[in-house]
Design a protein around this motif. Sequence first.
Motif, PDB file in Angstrom:
ATOM      1  N   UNK A 170     -94.854 -10.811 -36.956  1.00 47.74           N
ATOM      2  CA  UNK A 170     -94.906 -12.127 -36.322  1.00 47.74           C
ATOM      3  C   UNK A 170     -94.852 -13.283 -37.302  1.00 47.74           C
ATOM      4  N   UNK A 171     -95.005 -12.980 -38.594  1.00 51.51           N
ATOM      5  CA  UNK A 171     -94.910 -14.061 -39.573  1.00 51.51           C
ATOM      6  C   UNK A 171     -93.454 -14.439 -39.844  1.00 51.51           C
ATOM      7  N   UNK A 172     -92.546 -13.588 -39.392  1.00 50.66           N
ATOM      8  CA  UNK A 172     -91.126 -13.911 -39.554  1.00 50.66           C
ATOM      9  C   UNK A 172     -90.695 -14.850 -38.441  1.00 50.66           C
ATOM     10  N   UNK A 173     -89.413 -15.235 -38.506  1.00 50.49           N
ATOM     11  CA  UNK A 173     -88.963 -16.315 -37.631  1.00 50.49           C
ATOM     12  C   UNK A 173     -88.594 -15.884 -36.216  1.00 50.49           C
ATOM     13  N   UNK A 174     -89.212 -14.819 -35.704  1.00 43.00           N
ATOM     14  CA  UNK A 174     -88.937 -14.463 -34.317  1.00 43.00           C
ATOM     15  C   UNK A 174     -89.449 -15.584 -33.406  1.00 43.00           C
ATOM     16  N   UNK A 225     -88.123 -20.076 -42.361  1.00 43.09           N
ATOM     17  CA  UNK A 225     -89.333 -20.332 -41.571  1.00 43.09           C
ATOM     18  C   UNK A 225     -90.583 -20.368 -42.420  1.00 43.09           C
ATOM     19  N   UNK A 273     -99.692 -20.854 -37.422  1.00 42.96           N
ATOM     20  CA  UNK A 273     -98.257 -20.581 -37.401  1.00 42.96           C
ATOM     21  C   UNK A 273     -97.711 -20.526 -35.980  1.00 42.96           C
ATOM     22  N   UNK A 328     -94.537 -22.570 -34.636  1.00 39.04           N
ATOM     23  CA  UNK A 328     -93.390 -21.885 -34.037  1.00 39.04           C
ATOM     24  C   UNK A 328     -93.079 -22.470 -32.669  1.00 39.04           C
ATOM     25  N   UNK A 342     -81.020 -22.501 -35.068  1.00 37.36           N
ATOM     26  CA  UNK A 342     -81.195 -21.329 -35.916  1.00 37.36           C
ATOM     27  C   UNK A 342     -79.863 -21.011 -36.564  1.00 37.36           C
TER      28      UNK A 342
END
Lengths: 231, 738
Positions: free
Chosen positions: A211-215, B689, B708, B712, B726
């Motif tokens: 979840x730390x990635x840009x999903x 990101x 975060x 987001x 994106x």
Amino acid sequence: MRRSASRKTGQPNSTPSLNSSPADLFRSASSKATTKELERIDALYYSYANGSSAMIDPEGIEALCSDMEVDHTDVRILMLAWKMKAEKQGYFSLEEWRRGLKALRADTVNKLKKALPELEKEVKRPTNFVDFYSYAFRYCLTEEKQKSIDIESICELLDLVLGSQFREQVDFFVEYLKTQNDYKVINNDQWMGFYRFCNEISFPDFSNYDPELAWPLILDNFVEWMLAKQS
Amino acid sequence: MVPKTFTVEEGWEYLKNNGILKLIRILEGRSEPSFTIAESMMLYTTVYNMCNQHPRPDNSEKVYKKYQEVFEEYIIPKVLPSIKEKHGEIMLMELVKRWVNHKIMIRWLSRFFEYLSRSYLVKKLDFSSLEELGVKHFRNLVYLEVGRNAIDVVITLINKEREGQQIDRGLLKNVSDFFIEIGSVCINCYEMDFEALMLQDTSEYYSRKASKWIVEDSCPDYMLKAEECLKRERDRVFHYMHPSTEKKLVEKVQHELLMVKSKQLLEKECSGFCALLREEKVEDLSRMYRLYHEIPQGLENIASIYKEHITGEGTALVKEAEDAATNQDASKVGVQEQVLIRKITKLLDKYVAQVNDLFSNHSLFNKALKEAFEVFCNKTVAGRSSAELLAASCDNILHKGGNESDEDIEETLEKVVKLLAFIYDKDLFAEFYRKKLARRLLFDRGANEDHEKSILSKMKQQCGGLFTSKMEGMVTDIILAREYQTKSVEYLRSNSNANPGIDFSVTVLTSGFWPTYKSFNLSLPTEMAKCVQVFKDFYDTQTKHRRLTWIYSLGTCNINAKFETKTIELIVSTYQAAALVLFNSSDRLSFSEIRTQLNLTDDDLVRLLHSLSCAKYKILKKDPNTKTISPTDNFEFNYKFTDRMRRIKIPVPPVDERKKVIEAVDKDRRYTIDAAIVRIMKSRKVLELQKLVIECVEQLSNMFKPDIKLIKKRIEDLITRDFLERDQDNPSMFKYLA
């Protein structure tokens, strides 16, 4: 099997051999359509088109579907729209119609119906599928300046478009979408993100999901919800 | 007499008999007079002649070789055996003696053969000089043979000294010098051979000691031993090793004694780092810092344990307050929370002092302190966030009515503001603070302006001007309002027909600075309505382009109530006053009648009537006489009411605004994050990101700590709004859309 069409002078014989692949069939087909075929295509168009708008409207599409013996909610109709590059959901313009039928080498309803299985195969090819998937979202944006699609419609669309390929992921995601309250609509980024998710993330353990990635956040929440359910 | 021309062999005979053998006799200690100047000259000349034979070609090369043979012929039969036949210290002494001799030999021989240096060697630049040759021969013939033994003996002696025995330090110094000198013309014998072996042995020695001591000794005792060892090793180097060895030796000792065993040492059950902290053993802690400070990364373990320790203490305080709060009734909860804040500030003082005194204000420890405080200063107590608690604490201190001196108050404020640095939700604190500041400025008569300004300047120093700008505006408003008030009084005096017949004062606030208040179209009694109009007229003469919005909920009114037995002055809110005045013209009014006449919401009316009829002072009689207000109730003025005081204050309990404050802050945060993201992306154009999140958090660190997920979500929103997109090829990158 068509007879060789050599009516146009100066044009080489275009009959494909028995050994040629479907790709060749289409390739040669899209570059050549005789005037007679074009006339028939146009005629077919006008047989379904609405008199005043000169476009095929939802009624016309429904008629077409019943003639093809395909349900108008069937995914193959969406695929047809994709092939035509149709812009407005529920409507086909003459240009779009021509484009699609020419490409499918169909100038009668029967031929069109017979072209559908090949069309399905074509769409399912990975390079085309992303394009189709992306198109499906855009196609459902009916209002001008509309950017997102409501949850209900998205659920239906997901089932239609991805159901056969990623049955489980779609079923669970749809369940999640219906139970959660954070999102009332889905935007294109989230839509595309879900396809990437299905392709890249191992299901149902999500072991390689970070979840730390840009999903998109909605997928973070979905994974969280799934993991909570499983424990 | 020396013939002018002679063969090399003849010349060599002369040299040998009159120079070399004589020299050897001197070296061997036989009574032999030293060389006279004449003798030296002869020998020099002999060499000269040997080299310059006419018409033979230059014999220098031969002579050069002969020179070297001298050493070989002396060392191999005489020098080497005399060393080898001895052992231990005696061997070392012999070695040193022979080396000293050798140096003398080189000196004399170089003098005799000096001609070679001046002529032959000048042309052969890459040939060794006479001195170098001398040393090289000793190295090759002696050092290579006995060097290892010598080193072993030295190491044994060093270890003897470590165990407490006396050794001949002078001898060791000489041996050490020998190694250095020997290494000067070739490979660095001192460093490569002696030092390397000695260091290795030292590691092994201290490794054994460390393993023994760590089990037997307490932490303080172990550290004392370690300190002593280091002192002694330095001393050792000073007395009989080359200075360059000190650093390497000390490093080895530190490594074996302090680093290898660091975990066991620090975590010792009853005497380790935590125990020392608890018992405040200043000397031992200082020693620990001193010892570990020199070692690279030596302090890291200690700092991390320190952080844990402080976190533990702070968290315990928070838990204490939480437990106390759940066990007590609501009114006491506030007190518990203030106690907590005081305890935390005390904790901060204690550890800041400790970091300064014991740990030399080292950045690692300051960081540990900061991180520890951040952990427990952001916990909630009894459902209230630390931001709210801190604001309440400030409010408490600044409220009028306290026996503390100005200096004490200043000091307390200073400490409380320091805690602000650790709180993540600074914007939430600001919002609560503003609300309470408003109440203090508007309702606390005589609120100390100096203190208010002082705390604002402290907050400004910590969090920047933007943080305090609105609050400063509020304070300034009050000062300006007083000026307006004076002017309006003047105006009334000069326009007697404008006088509404009752005393009133108006506080004009700048809406941007103050918290938002709902304003209702309260229907005022005629007298008050006239005041409002009069002030409006006056205000219009003072300034154009400004609009007044009246917030009656913040007003107070002094009203005389004529009861049967006596007249009592009531201090009530404007709303309450408006309600009471209605009873001047009607004896009995229903709930709905009052509502229609006043034009208030049901909730506000219920609270209002409750305060007048069901609370401590029953100014109105309620029918039916229940404890709560219902829309079917009827009200009458209570003529029979009386109190021994001539003036009473009838408060309206304030609405709990906490939820609203949190909502408002959350909403603001969304905008703030959006703005930050857009700002960052505008300048970076394309960004990953994770980097975007890091920059975002940094930019907003002065206000709050966004998680975060929130970032987001905002990115998602900004994508929908076409600020960002994106990257097609790289889904973890975002692009700014101009």
